[in-house]
Write an enzyme that holds these catalytic residues in place. Structure first.
Site, PDB file in Angstrom:
ATOM      1  N   SER A   1       9.986 -16.620  -8.455  1.00 20.51           N
ATOM      2  CA  SER A   1       9.028 -17.551  -9.071  1.00 20.51           C
ATOM      3  C   SER A   1       7.971 -16.777  -9.874  1.00 20.51           C
ATOM      4  O   SER A   1       8.325 -15.970 -10.728  1.00 20.51           O
ATOM      5  CB  SER A   1       8.402 -18.400  -7.958  1.00 20.51           C
ATOM      6  OG  SER A   1       7.687 -19.470  -8.476  1.00 20.51           O
TER       7      SER A   1
ATOM      8  N   ASP B   1      17.184 -26.170  -7.793  1.00 20.70           N
ATOM      9  CA  ASP B   1      15.796 -25.856  -8.138  1.00 20.70           C
ATOM     10  C   ASP B   1      15.456 -26.538  -9.465  1.00 20.70           C
ATOM     11  O   ASP B   1      15.979 -26.164 -10.511  1.00 20.70           O
ATOM     12  CB  ASP B   1      15.640 -24.329  -8.263  1.00 20.70           C
ATOM     13  CG  ASP B   1      14.211 -23.896  -8.562  1.00 20.70           C
ATOM     14  OD1 ASP B   1      13.346 -24.769  -8.783  1.00 20.70           O
ATOM     15  OD2 ASP B   1      13.964 -22.678  -8.567  1.00 20.70           O
TER      16      ASP B   1
ATOM     17  N   HIS C   1      13.505 -25.052  -5.107  1.00 16.72           N
ATOM     18  CA  HIS C   1      12.829 -23.818  -5.500  1.00 16.72           C
ATOM     19  C   HIS C   1      12.634 -22.885  -4.300  1.00 16.72           C
ATOM     20  O   HIS C   1      12.667 -21.671  -4.427  1.00 16.72           O
ATOM     21  CB  HIS C   1      11.486 -24.167  -6.136  1.00 16.72           C
ATOM     22  CG  HIS C   1      10.773 -22.988  -6.726  1.00 16.72           C
ATOM     23  ND1 HIS C   1      11.391 -22.112  -7.587  1.00 16.72           N
ATOM     24  CD2 HIS C   1       9.505 -22.542  -6.576  1.00 16.72           C
ATOM     25  CE1 HIS C   1      10.515 -21.164  -7.948  1.00 16.72           C
ATOM     26  NE2 HIS C   1       9.371 -21.404  -7.346  1.00 16.72           N
ATOM     27  N   ASP C   2      12.438 -23.484  -3.125  1.00 21.35           N
ATOM     28  CA  ASP C   2      12.244 -22.690  -1.905  1.00 21.35           C
ATOM     29  C   ASP C   2      13.449 -21.821  -1.560  1.00 21.35           C
ATOM     30  O   ASP C   2      13.344 -20.929  -0.715  1.00 21.35           O
ATOM     31  CB  ASP C   2      11.954 -23.609  -0.710  1.00 21.35           C
ATOM     32  CG  ASP C   2      10.472 -23.932  -0.590  1.00 21.35           C
ATOM     33  OD1 ASP C   2       9.670 -23.288  -1.301  1.00 21.35           O
ATOM     34  OD2 ASP C   2      10.127 -24.821   0.205  1.00 21.35           O
TER      35      ASP C   2
ATOM     36  N   ARG D   1      -1.230 -28.857  -2.404  1.00 19.94           N
ATOM     37  CA  ARG D   1      -0.106 -28.296  -1.663  1.00 19.94           C
ATOM     38  C   ARG D   1       1.002 -29.324  -1.457  1.00 19.94           C
ATOM     39  O   ARG D   1       2.187 -29.005  -1.547  1.00 19.94           O
ATOM     40  CB  ARG D   1      -0.592 -27.757  -0.321  1.00 19.94           C
ATOM     41  CG  ARG D   1       0.479 -27.055   0.481  1.00 19.94           C
ATOM     42  CD  ARG D   1       1.074 -25.905  -0.278  1.00 19.94           C
ATOM     43  NE  ARG D   1       1.874 -25.038   0.576  1.00 19.94           N
ATOM     44  CZ  ARG D   1       2.540 -23.988   0.139  1.00 19.94           C
ATOM     45  NH1 ARG D   1       2.492 -23.669  -1.139  1.00 19.94           N
ATOM     46  NH2 ARG D   1       3.234 -23.248   0.961  1.00 19.94           N
TER      47      ARG D   1
END
Lengths: 198, 380
Positions: free
Chosen positions: B155, B320, B353-354, B225
């Site tokens: 990222s 992602d 994305h994680d 968050r």
């Protein structure tokens, strides 16, 4: 990194066509054996493309630059005339976008090397005459599980080239690892073409 | 096979204080600063086996290991960094650093400005990816590392790896750019701005100088968050994990937490607001937005990458959508056009994305194979 001394005969024939220190793109590069050999013996600057991440991993192990990608989607990652040679080895018969990939190859490269199993090989004809779809070393699938959807014979491929104003620069036909020059469409099981716009 | 269970063990953070002023992209100059970092493994005699791990938005220098025997959580990339793991600390000397502007020990908005003895707060200058890379290069000098065997990041961390290859071509042998992009899209900047707005409009933000008032803009951080978290997961992954599951099994016809996904997001938001600094969040998202190495080259990424001499591994993950495979392919395309050595893997994953923090097998295999190649090249 393992040092490859011998290549499969069909890959060796392709390797012989590649100019030293040239830029090579190998489509459907598998585990990267051709490019690894060319890097070590001909100092080529190459990239492989393969759909399967496990093949990309194998290429990394072999020290080959590999790009994971789907040939059916074209070669958008590559700019025009980036390569001297673009190789498509025993893959064209399994592609949906047969004509498109041929055009893409000659967009990104000066010359295309295309190889495929010759459907006109006499053993294939013999099996058809016996009432069955051909199964052989070069075509090891049953009709219901084959990835091969676009079979052709030598003349068929040459007609496709002519239709797109692509010139056949060289043709070799092989059977059992040996060159065949007499009645190639009958006696040859594998066809090798070097084609270009020139 | 990599052994994912072994660990670097108990680790201790270190600090490096720099008195040489650091000129920043913004035109500001940071007169002095501190970087907090950790190292794992041993630097070899040739000093050729150093690997720098660059962190993403909410990361830090604590990459692997634990701070004490009963420390519940290991470093954020403990599954990838350690003895026998792909980033093998038996072979490599691995450095994790908290970037400037961070909130885990390096100079940042929540640290004390030595000029006035108060937290920097809103006066801490906005820093960019190239600024971080310059600071990291000074840390490399301090550690005696002329050339990294690899700079690795996911990222925002991947952006730093790419920037390294451009700014210090002679100081980096390999760049591993994972789940990243050559610049953010409008949609991506938009997500960042909503997160920033959540923080800035929190009444407890107080223009960024909330420290003196004993306030914390928790609500803003929490929302930022929660929003971020949604974008880091995939629809399928979220559906698989939470679906429409209810905590009590019945609709309550109210606005309290009912669905498991709500509970999860609120928990993540609360936890985050307990330890992360609001100003750092703003700064990190701005660094993401500003990143565009092609900008100095008339928007031509190929030209920007021309002088890079590193070899590259670029990886992306199918689900992602925050840093989609298409964006990684832009990087790959530019690297090929610039004639660089590059491998690209597009990993099948449901983790969104994680996924760059997870251990989908092809991802671990790809990292392992590539880092074996790195080790071989640098005699690690």
């Amino acid at each position: 990194m393992t040092t490859l001394t011998t290549l499969r005969p069909d890959l060796q024939l392709i390797a012989d066509w590649v100019a030293p220190a040239s830029r090579v793109l190998d489509l459907g590069c598998g585990e990267g054996e051709l490019l690894a050999w060319l890097q070590q013996h001909k100092q080529v600057n190459g990239y492989g493309v393969d759909f399967d991440v496990n093949n990309v991993v194998s290429c990394v192990k072999a020290g080959v630059n590999a790009i994971q990608g789907d040939l059916e989607a074209g070669l958008a990652e590559f700019e025009d005339q980036r390569f001297e040679h673009v190789v498509l080895s025993q893959t064209i018969q399994a592609m949906q976008h047969t004509e498109e990939i041929l055009l893409e190859m000659l967009r990104v490269g000066r010359e295309a090397i295309v190889t495929f199993p010759n459907f006109g090989y006499w053993q294939n004809r013999w099996q058809i005459m016996q009432g069955h779809m051909p199964v052989s070393d070069d075509m090891p699938y049953q009709w219901y599980n084959t990835p091969n959807i676009h079979w052709c014979m030598l003349g068929d491929f040459e007609n496709l080239c002519a239709k797109n104003h692509i010139r056949v620069l060289e043709r070799v036909v092989m059977a059992h690892g040996r060159r065949v020059s007499f009645l190639p469409n009958l006696r040859g099981s594998l066809a090798f073409y070097r084609v270009g716009r020139g | 096979m990599s052994n994912l269970s072994s660990s670097v063990g108990i680790v201790t953070p270190q600090h490096a204080d720099f008195a040489t002023p650091l000129p920043l992209n913004s035109g500001h100059v940071l007169a002095s600063y501190r970087l907090t970092f950790e190292t794992y493994g041993t630097l070899n005699a040739a000093r050729s086996n150093g690997i720098l791990i660059c962190h993403a938005l909410s990361g830090h220098h604590h990459v692997a290991g634990r701070y004490s025997a009963d420390d519940k959580a290991a470093g954020w990339w403990d599954n990838m960094v350690g003895p026998g793991k792909p980033i093998d600390t038996n072979r490599f000397f691995v450095v994790g650093v908290n970037n400037l502007g961070g909130c885990h020990g390096s100079s940042g908005p929540s640290s004390i400005d030595p000029d006035c003895g108060q937290p920097w707060g809103s006066r801490f200058p906005v820093v960019t990816v190239p600024d971080w890379v310059t600071a990291q290069a000074r840390l490399a000098d301090r550690l005696g590392i002329d050339r990294w065997a690899a700079v690795i990041g996911g990222s925002l961390g991947g952006m730093q790896a790419l920037q390294w290859s451009i700014d210090y071509p002679e100081r980096i042998a390999h760049a591993l750019v994972i789940a990243s992009a050559p610049k953010l899209s409008a949609q991506n900047i938009a997500f960042n701005d909503v997160a920033r707005q959540a923080i800035i409009t929190d009444p407890d933000f107080l223009g960024g100088d909330f420290y003196a008032h004993g306030a914390i803009p928790r609500r803003g951080l929490r929302l930022a968050r929660m929003l971020g978290h949604i974008t880091y997961l995939s629809d399928d992954g979220m559906g698989e994990k939470f679906g429409r599951m209810l905590r009590s099994g019945e609709y309550q016809f109210g606005y309290d937490v009912e669905f498991e996904i709500e509970s999860y997001l609120r928990y993540q938001g609360d936890k985050f607001s307990d330890y992360f600094d609001a100003n750092t969040y703003l700064l990190m998202t701005k660094a993401l937005d500003y990143f565009d190495p092609a900008k100095d080259y008339g928007g031509d990424l190929v030209a920007a990458l021309k002088k890079a001499t590193a070899s590259f591994l670029v990886a992306s993950f199918t689900s992602d959508w925050r840093f989609s495979p298409e964006r990684s392919r832009e990087t790959v395309k530019a690297l090929i056009a610039a004639g660089k050595r590059v491998c690209y893997g597009e990993i099948e994953s449901v983790h969104g994305h994680d996924a760059f923090l997870m251990t989908d097998q092809p991802y671990v295999d790809l990292m392992q194979a590539y880092l074996d190649r790195v080790a071989e090249e640098v005699n690690a």
